[in-house]
Motif scaffolding. Sequence first.
Motif, PDB file in Angstrom:
ATOM      1  N   ILE A  23       0.829  -1.214   0.000  1.00 17.71           N
ATOM      2  CA  ILE A  23       0.000   0.000   0.000  1.00 17.71           C
ATOM      3  C   ILE A  23       0.858   1.255   0.000  1.00 17.71           C
ATOM      4  N   SER A  24       1.951   1.249   0.752  1.00 18.33           N
ATOM      5  CA  SER A  24       2.822   2.435   0.772  1.00 18.33           C
ATOM      6  C   SER A  24       3.379   2.714  -0.620  1.00 18.33           C
ATOM      7  N   ILE A  25       3.733   1.658  -1.344  1.00 13.21           N
ATOM      8  CA  ILE A  25       4.234   1.813  -2.710  1.00 13.21           C
ATOM      9  C   ILE A  25       3.108   2.250  -3.646  1.00 13.21           C
ATOM     10  N   ALA A  26       1.985   1.561  -3.571  1.00 10.78           N
ATOM     11  CA  ALA A  26       0.869   1.806  -4.491  1.00 10.78           C
ATOM     12  C   ALA A  26       0.280   3.209  -4.329  1.00 10.78           C
ATOM     13  N   VAL A  27       0.097   3.643  -3.094  1.00  8.93           N
ATOM     14  CA  VAL A  27      -0.470   4.978  -2.847  1.00  8.93           C
ATOM     15  C   VAL A  27       0.440   6.046  -3.441  1.00  8.93           C
ATOM     16  N   ASN A  28       1.740   5.922  -3.191  1.00  9.55           N
ATOM     17  CA  ASN A  28       2.687   6.898  -3.744  1.00  9.55           C
ATOM     18  C   ASN A  28       2.702   6.874  -5.267  1.00  9.55           C
ATOM     19  N   ALA A  29       2.743   5.680  -5.849  1.00  9.88           N
ATOM     20  CA  ALA A  29       2.791   5.565  -7.315  1.00  9.88           C
ATOM     21  C   ALA A  29       1.530   6.143  -7.958  1.00  9.88           C
ATOM     22  N   TYR A  30       0.373   5.866  -7.359  1.00  6.89           N
ATOM     23  CA  TYR A  30      -0.891   6.368  -7.897  1.00  6.89           C
ATOM     24  C   TYR A  30      -0.953   7.896  -7.798  1.00  6.89           C
ATOM     25  N   ALA A  31      -0.503   8.429  -6.681  1.00  3.70           N
ATOM     26  CA  ALA A  31      -0.492   9.887  -6.505  1.00  3.70           C
ATOM     27  C   ALA A  31       0.408  10.549  -7.550  1.00  3.70           C
ATOM     28  N   ILE A  32       1.582   9.988  -7.754  1.00  2.24           N
ATOM     29  CA  ILE A  32       2.515  10.531  -8.749  1.00  2.24           C
ATOM     30  C   ILE A  32       1.898  10.487 -10.143  1.00  2.24           C
ATOM     31  N   GLU A  33       1.267   9.363 -10.483  1.00  7.46           N
ATOM     32  CA  GLU A  33       0.639   9.220 -11.797  1.00  7.46           C
ATOM     33  C   GLU A  33      -0.475  10.247 -12.007  1.00  7.46           C
ATOM     34  N   LYS A  34      -1.279  10.467 -10.975  1.00  8.41           N
ATOM     35  CA  LYS A  34      -2.372  11.441 -11.085  1.00  8.41           C
ATOM     36  C   LYS A  34      -1.857  12.867 -11.241  1.00  8.41           C
ATOM     37  N   VAL A  35      -0.738  13.185 -10.602  1.00  6.05           N
ATOM     38  CA  VAL A  35      -0.130  14.509 -10.759  1.00  6.05           C
ATOM     39  C   VAL A  35       0.423  14.647 -12.173  1.00  6.05           C
ATOM     40  N   LYS A  36       1.104  13.603 -12.668  1.00  7.11           N
ATOM     41  CA  LYS A  36       1.667  13.637 -14.025  1.00  7.11           C
ATOM     42  C   LYS A  36       0.602  13.856 -15.081  1.00  7.11           C
ATOM     43  N   THR A  37      -0.581  13.243 -14.887  1.00  6.89           N
ATOM     44  CA  THR A  37      -1.646  13.385 -15.883  1.00  6.89           C
ATOM     45  C   THR A  37      -2.437  14.681 -15.713  1.00  6.89           C
ATOM     46  N   GLY A  38      -2.151  15.419 -14.638  1.00  7.39           N
ATOM     47  CA  GLY A  38      -2.841  16.682 -14.403  1.00  7.39           C
ATOM     48  C   GLY A  38      -4.193  16.536 -13.731  1.00  7.39           C
ATOM     49  N   THR A  39      -4.511  15.339 -13.267  1.00  8.68           N
ATOM     50  CA  THR A  39      -5.801  15.099 -12.613  1.00  8.68           C
ATOM     51  C   THR A  39      -5.838  15.722 -11.225  1.00  8.68           C
ATOM     52  N   TRP A  40      -4.737  15.602 -10.497  1.00  7.12           N
ATOM     53  CA  TRP A  40      -4.636  16.145  -9.143  1.00  7.12           C
ATOM     54  C   TRP A  40      -3.425  17.064  -9.039  1.00  7.12           C
ATOM     55  N   THR A  41      -3.494  17.980  -8.066  1.00  9.70           N
ATOM     56  CA  THR A  41      -2.326  18.814  -7.782  1.00  9.70           C
ATOM     57  C   THR A  41      -1.414  18.053  -6.824  1.00  9.70           C
ATOM     58  N   GLU A  42      -0.157  18.483  -6.745  1.00 12.59           N
ATOM     59  CA  GLU A  42       0.782  17.841  -5.827  1.00 12.59           C
ATOM     60  C   GLU A  42       0.302  17.938  -4.379  1.00 12.59           C
ATOM     61  N   ASP A  43      -0.315  19.067  -4.033  1.00  8.62           N
ATOM     62  CA  ASP A  43      -0.765  19.269  -2.659  1.00  8.62           C
ATOM     63  C   ASP A  43      -1.840  18.278  -2.226  1.00  8.62           C
ATOM     64  N   GLU A  44      -2.703  17.875  -3.142  1.00 11.10           N
ATOM     65  CA  GLU A  44      -3.814  17.010  -2.778  1.00 11.10           C
ATOM     66  C   GLU A  44      -3.608  15.538  -3.142  1.00 11.10           C
ATOM     67  N   ALA A  45      -2.607  15.248  -3.954  1.00 14.76           N
ATOM     68  CA  ALA A  45      -2.465  13.918  -4.554  1.00 14.76           C
ATOM     69  C   ALA A  45      -2.332  12.787  -3.535  1.00 14.76           C
ATOM     70  N   TYR A  46      -1.460  12.918  -2.562  1.00 11.22           N
ATOM     71  CA  TYR A  46      -1.242  11.806  -1.625  1.00 11.22           C
ATOM     72  C   TYR A  46      -2.513  11.503  -0.833  1.00 11.22           C
ATOM     73  N   LYS A  47      -3.170  12.550  -0.350  1.00  9.70           N
ATOM     74  CA  LYS A  47      -4.405  12.363   0.430  1.00  9.70           C
ATOM     75  C   LYS A  47      -5.493  11.710  -0.414  1.00  9.70           C
ATOM     76  N   LEU A  48      -5.678  12.175  -1.641  1.00  4.77           N
ATOM     77  CA  LEU A  48      -6.698  11.600  -2.519  1.00  4.77           C
ATOM     78  C   LEU A  48      -6.360  10.158  -2.904  1.00  4.77           C
ATOM     79  N   SER A  49      -5.093   9.884  -3.094  1.00  8.01           N
ATOM     80  CA  SER A  49      -4.675   8.525  -3.403  1.00  8.01           C
ATOM     81  C   SER A  49      -4.972   7.593  -2.222  1.00  8.01           C
ATOM     82  N   GLU A  50      -4.634   8.025  -1.027  1.00  2.00           N
ATOM     83  CA  GLU A  50      -4.938   7.233   0.175  1.00  2.00           C
ATOM     84  C   GLU A  50      -6.434   6.962   0.285  1.00  2.00           C
TER      85      GLU A  50
END
Length: 127
Positions: A41-68
Motif C-alpha cells: 500500500i505504501s508503494i501503491a499509494v505513492n505511485a498512484y499519486a505521482i501518476e495522477k499529478v503527471k496526468t494533471g488530474t490532481w495537484t501535488e498538494d492534494e495527490a497523496y491524500k486523494l490517493s490514500e
Amino acid sequence: MAPCQLIFTIILYHIVCTCQLTLERTVKLEKMTKSDFDHYISIAVNAYAIEKVKTGTWTEDEAYKLSEESFKKLLPNDIETERQYLYSIFDNDKNIKVCYLWLDQVAQTATSNAPIIINIFLFLILI
C-alpha cells in the motif's frame, strides 16, 4: 488451474516474451500478509499519486491524500476486503518474494466473471 494462477501464468509468459528472457521459474502465490500489505500500500499509494499529478488530474498538494482515500474505498478492510484478492508471489527456486498481485472480482467484464488484475508490482531482482 485456478483463475488467478492462469492469469499470472499468462502475465509471466507475456513478460518473458516481451523482455526476450528465457527463464524458467516456479512461482507460488500466497495470500498477502498484513506486513506485505502495508508495504504494498505504501508503494501503491505513492505511485498512484505521482501518476495522477503527471496526468494533471490532481495537484501535488492534494495527490497523496486523494490517493490514500481511493485505496481506502477500494480496500476498506485491507487484505480482508471481500472479493479482493491480494497475493505475494515467490520464486520457489530462490525462495524470494518477486511480486505483489491484486485481483478484483467486483470489477468484472461483461463477458467474464473471472477476477481482473487491478495492480501488479514486480520487484527488480538481479538473477
